[in-house]
Design an enzyme around this catalytic site. Structure first.
Site, short mmCIF file in Angstrom:
data_model
loop_
_atom_site.label_atom_id
_atom_site.label_comp_id
_atom_site.label_asym_id
_atom_site.label_seq_id
_atom_site.Cartn_x
_atom_site.Cartn_y
_atom_site.Cartn_z
N ASP A 23 -12.86 6.33 -7.86
CA ASP A 23 -13.93 5.11 -8.49
C ASP A 23 -15.24 5.40 -8.13
O ASP A 23 -15.92 4.53 -7.71
CB ASP A 23 -13.18 4.05 -7.57
CG ASP A 23 -11.63 3.73 -7.94
OD1 ASP A 23 -11.19 4.28 -8.87
OD2 ASP A 23 -11.03 2.76 -7.33
N GLU A 71 -11.44 1.87 -11.13
CA GLU A 71 -10.58 0.73 -10.97
C GLU A 71 -11.06 -0.02 -12.08
O GLU A 71 -12.16 -0.63 -12.20
CB GLU A 71 -10.99 0.03 -9.60
CG GLU A 71 -10.10 -1.15 -9.15
CD GLU A 71 -10.09 -1.51 -7.88
OE1 GLU A 71 -10.86 -0.82 -6.90
OE2 GLU A 71 -9.84 -2.80 -8.03
N LYS A 128 -7.13 2.76 -13.26
CA LYS A 128 -6.00 2.42 -12.54
C LYS A 128 -6.27 0.92 -12.10
O LYS A 128 -7.42 0.47 -11.66
CB LYS A 128 -6.02 3.21 -11.25
CG LYS A 128 -7.26 3.17 -10.36
CD LYS A 128 -7.35 4.19 -9.32
CE LYS A 128 -7.65 3.69 -7.82
NZ LYS A 128 -8.66 2.61 -7.55
N LYS A 131 -5.29 -0.49 -6.28
CA LYS A 131 -6.21 0.26 -5.34
C LYS A 131 -5.95 2.01 -5.47
O LYS A 131 -6.47 2.58 -5.21
CB LYS A 131 -6.26 -0.28 -4.14
CG LYS A 131 -6.71 -1.85 -3.76
CD LYS A 131 -8.14 -1.95 -4.56
CE LYS A 131 -8.60 -3.29 -4.31
NZ LYS A 131 -9.78 -3.67 -5.27
N THR A 157 -13.69 3.30 -1.93
CA THR A 157 -14.25 3.30 -0.41
C THR A 157 -13.09 4.12 0.22
O THR A 157 -11.79 3.93 -0.18
CB THR A 157 -14.38 1.93 -0.01
OG1 THR A 157 -12.99 1.28 -0.31
CG2 THR A 157 -15.55 1.26 -0.84
N CYS A 161 -9.40 2.28 -1.44
CA CYS A 161 -8.75 3.10 -2.76
C CYS A 161 -8.53 4.45 -2.42
O CYS A 161 -7.74 5.05 -2.83
CB CYS A 161 -9.77 2.75 -4.00
SG CYS A 161 -9.63 1.43 -4.62
N GLN A 201 -1.68 12.46 14.39
CA GLN A 201 -0.11 12.60 14.46
C GLN A 201 0.18 13.85 13.84
O GLN A 201 1.04 13.85 12.86
CB GLN A 201 0.66 11.39 14.19
CG GLN A 201 0.04 9.95 14.84
CD GLN A 201 0.80 8.81 14.42
OE1 GLN A 201 2.11 8.90 14.47
NE2 GLN A 201 0.25 7.94 13.68
N1 TIU Z 1 -12.27 1.58 -5.37
C1 TIU Z 1 -11.99 0.66 -4.04
O1 TIU Z 1 -12.18 1.26 -3.07
N2 TIU Z 1 -12.09 -0.77 -4.55
C2 TIU Z 1 -12.53 -1.52 -3.67
O2 TIU Z 1 -12.26 -2.73 -3.91
N3 TIU Z 1 -12.92 -1.40 -2.24
C3 TIU Z 1 -13.53 -2.07 -1.48
O3 TIU Z 1 -13.79 -1.51 -0.56
N4 TIU Z 1 -13.92 -3.24 -1.89
#
Ligand code: TIU
Length: 221
Positions: A23, A71, A128, A131, A157, A161, A201
């Site tokens: 993304d 996304e 996609k 997430k 992020t 995702c 772990q």
């Molecule tokens: N691609 C992704 O992580 N989508 C999100 O909405 N991330 C947020 O941190 N909001």
């Protein structure tokens, strides 16, 4: 190839490994997109672009497969559950018109991968609706057809995702590594926690390493 990583060394064969960039689209990285409508400071995410670009170029030169995800929803939003669209109190919701076109909609300017990381011919681009990169995309089948068993992850992020995609990949049997400097969150503490929990772990989700370690192993110090 064997590289130093955490929690222990990571072994992979370039021919069976894909670089998966999650993304890296304008919606999250540039002002006026989905990330900013959620109330986030997008400048934090832009900071990983140079390292991610070096990793992408080094991986291309090594002949490795690249997967880009976005996304993205269909224009009629039939693949966007109301539970996702209606959550929270964003200034613009998925499908609304913003400065970069309709938020998180396929084909809109904001939905494009940023120029610095734009896909080239032969690379896989996955739209996609969730997430995770494996939900409702066919990505697992595309990777299986190409004999891919190992995945190197970057993108945004980290705790949303990227982590969701890594966990989906882990459950499907892939050996996953997160490139620590090619991923970022709007919340630095969440990135740090996600990196820690992935490799805790005994690598419960996978490995982590900086892209410089990968690039050095590929002959790009
Ligand atoms: N691609 C992704 O992580 N989508 C999100 O909405 N991330 C947020 O941190 N909001």
């Amino acid at each position: 190839m064997n590289i130093e990583a955490l929690p222990f060394a990571y072994e992979f064969d370039i021919a069976r490994t894909a670089l998966v960039l999650i993304d890296m689209q304008r919606d999250f990285i540039e002002p006026g997109g989905f990330g900013e409508t959620l109330g986030n400071d997008v400048a934090l995410l832009e900071a990983i672009v140079p390292a991610t670009q070096r990793m992408l170029e080094g991986w291309r030169q090594a002949g490795g497969l690249v997967v880009h995800t976005r996304e993205a929803h269909k224009p009629d939003l039939s693949d966007c559950p109301p539970a996702k669209r209606n959550r929270g109190n964003p200034s613009l919701r998925i499908g609304d018109v913003g400065p970069m076109g309709r938020i998180l909609v396929i084909g809109e300017p904001g939905n494009q991968i940023i120029d610095a990381l734009a896909p080239v011919e032969g690379e896989i681009v996955v739209d996609k609706p969730g997430k995770g990169a494996f939900y409702a995309t066919g990505l697992h089948e595309m990777l299986k057809r190409r004999g891919i068993t190992h995945l190197l992850f970057g993108g945004v992020t980290t705790e949303v995702c990227v982590q969701t995609s890594m966990r989906e990949a882990n459950d499907r049997g892939y050996e996953c590594l997160l490139l620590e400097d090619c991923t970022e969150s709007y919340f630095p503490a969440f990135k740090a926690a996600a990196v820690e929990m992935i490799r805790a772990q005994g690598g419960i989700v996978g490995w982590t390493a900086p892209s410089t370690t990968l690039l050095a192993a590929l002959g790009h110090p």
